[in-house]
Design a protein around this motif. Sequence first.
Motif, short mmCIF file in Angstrom:
data_model
loop_
_atom_site.label_atom_id
_atom_site.label_comp_id
_atom_site.label_asym_id
_atom_site.label_seq_id
_atom_site.Cartn_x
_atom_site.Cartn_y
_atom_site.Cartn_z
N THR A 68 0.98 -1.31 -0.06
CA THR A 68 0.03 0.11 -0.03
C THR A 68 1.00 1.33 -0.02
O THR A 68 0.70 2.10 -0.70
CB THR A 68 -0.82 0.14 1.33
OG1 THR A 68 -1.79 -1.27 1.12
CG2 THR A 68 -1.87 1.27 1.32
N THR B 58 0.97 3.92 -2.87
CA THR B 58 0.62 5.21 -2.72
C THR B 58 1.87 6.25 -3.17
O THR B 58 1.63 7.35 -3.68
CB THR B 58 0.41 5.63 -1.29
OG1 THR B 58 -0.70 4.83 -0.75
CG2 THR B 58 0.20 7.32 -0.88
N ARG C 263 -12.66 -0.06 -1.80
CA ARG C 263 -11.57 0.67 -1.53
C ARG C 263 -11.67 2.20 -1.94
O ARG C 263 -12.20 2.45 -3.00
CB ARG C 263 -10.38 0.48 -2.28
CG ARG C 263 -9.02 1.11 -2.15
CD ARG C 263 -8.10 0.43 -3.11
NE ARG C 263 -6.56 0.94 -2.59
CZ ARG C 263 -5.44 0.66 -3.27
NH1 ARG C 263 -5.43 0.04 -4.29
NH2 ARG C 263 -4.20 1.33 -2.91
N ASP C 264 -11.55 3.25 -1.14
CA ASP C 264 -11.52 4.48 -1.43
C ASP C 264 -10.74 5.17 -2.43
O ASP C 264 -9.57 4.62 -2.52
CB ASP C 264 -11.43 5.41 -0.10
CG ASP C 264 -12.41 5.25 1.18
OD1 ASP C 264 -13.41 4.94 0.79
OD2 ASP C 264 -12.16 5.50 2.17
N ARG C 265 -11.40 6.14 -3.30
CA ARG C 265 -10.33 6.52 -4.18
C ARG C 265 -9.29 7.19 -3.53
O ARG C 265 -9.47 7.89 -2.42
CB ARG C 265 -11.21 7.42 -5.11
CG ARG C 265 -12.10 6.48 -6.09
CD ARG C 265 -12.83 7.31 -7.14
NE ARG C 265 -13.59 6.66 -7.73
CZ ARG C 265 -13.28 5.83 -8.91
NH1 ARG C 265 -12.04 5.89 -9.40
NH2 ARG C 265 -14.13 5.19 -9.77
N PRO C 266 -8.29 7.40 -4.24
CA PRO C 266 -6.98 8.16 -3.76
C PRO C 266 -7.52 9.93 -3.36
O PRO C 266 -7.04 10.27 -2.20
CB PRO C 266 -6.04 8.29 -4.69
CG PRO C 266 -6.26 7.50 -5.80
CD PRO C 266 -7.96 7.01 -5.45
N ASP D 70 -10.28 10.64 -2.19
CA ASP D 70 -11.06 10.89 -1.35
C ASP D 70 -10.21 10.25 0.12
O ASP D 70 -10.55 10.60 1.27
CB ASP D 70 -12.44 9.76 -1.30
CG ASP D 70 -13.07 10.14 -2.38
OD1 ASP D 70 -13.29 11.32 -2.63
OD2 ASP D 70 -13.84 9.36 -2.87
N ARG D 71 -9.12 9.44 0.24
CA ARG D 71 -8.40 8.92 1.14
C ARG D 71 -7.06 9.83 1.58
O ARG D 71 -6.95 9.95 2.66
CB ARG D 71 -7.97 7.58 0.88
CG ARG D 71 -7.06 6.88 1.93
CD ARG D 71 -6.70 5.67 1.56
NE ARG D 71 -8.05 4.69 1.53
CZ ARG D 71 -8.12 3.77 2.36
NH1 ARG D 71 -6.99 3.41 3.27
NH2 ARG D 71 -9.06 3.06 2.67
N SER E 289 -5.09 13.04 2.25
CA SER E 289 -5.48 14.55 2.78
C SER E 289 -4.48 15.31 1.79
O SER E 289 -3.40 15.18 1.57
CB SER E 289 -5.03 14.50 4.34
OG SER E 289 -3.87 14.36 4.41
#
Length: 176
Positions: free
Chosen positions: A8, A12, A85-88, A90-91, A93
């Motif tokens: 992960t 990212t 899985r949340d979209r980037p 939305d996840r 900050s």
Amino acid sequence: MNRLQKLTALDTRFFYWCNDLHRDLGLAPVSRFVSRLGDGVLYLLVGLGFALWEREQGVIFLQVGLMAFALELPLYLILKNTIRRDRPCDRLSGFRAVIKPSDKFSFPSGHAAAAFLFATIMSAFYPPLAPFVFILAGLIGLSRVLLGVHYPSDIAAGALLGVCSAVVALHLWELI
């Protein structure tokens, strides 16, 4: 840190690297255009065009493609709504996507699934076009990362889903 956390974190980091490069190069208009090529209309138009242009092979190409999409779409929806899985955008900050995503969840990428499904079917029927359609599929997937609505692993999962759906449809067609 376990393996999933490491993957992960790598996913990212690669996402941020792609988006930093994208922003630095000012590629938003190009990425939007490439992403729109994967919205689905192009696949139907090409399928219908080949069906009209080549009565025998083109019609079979269209039928196998429709069968493949009939397999892929329910699997895609099940995976997306099960994994959630949340979209980037939305996840992460402080990060904003270039476009507004069509739904809430990111895994797997539907654009990548459709693009790689189409490329696999196209290359099975029209092998000389394989390099072009697979490059286009890769660009469509990459555009989704660059626009900030998918992680790279979403694209890889979508590509795998698309290729597998196409291969199953091709084998099923041989049995008919």
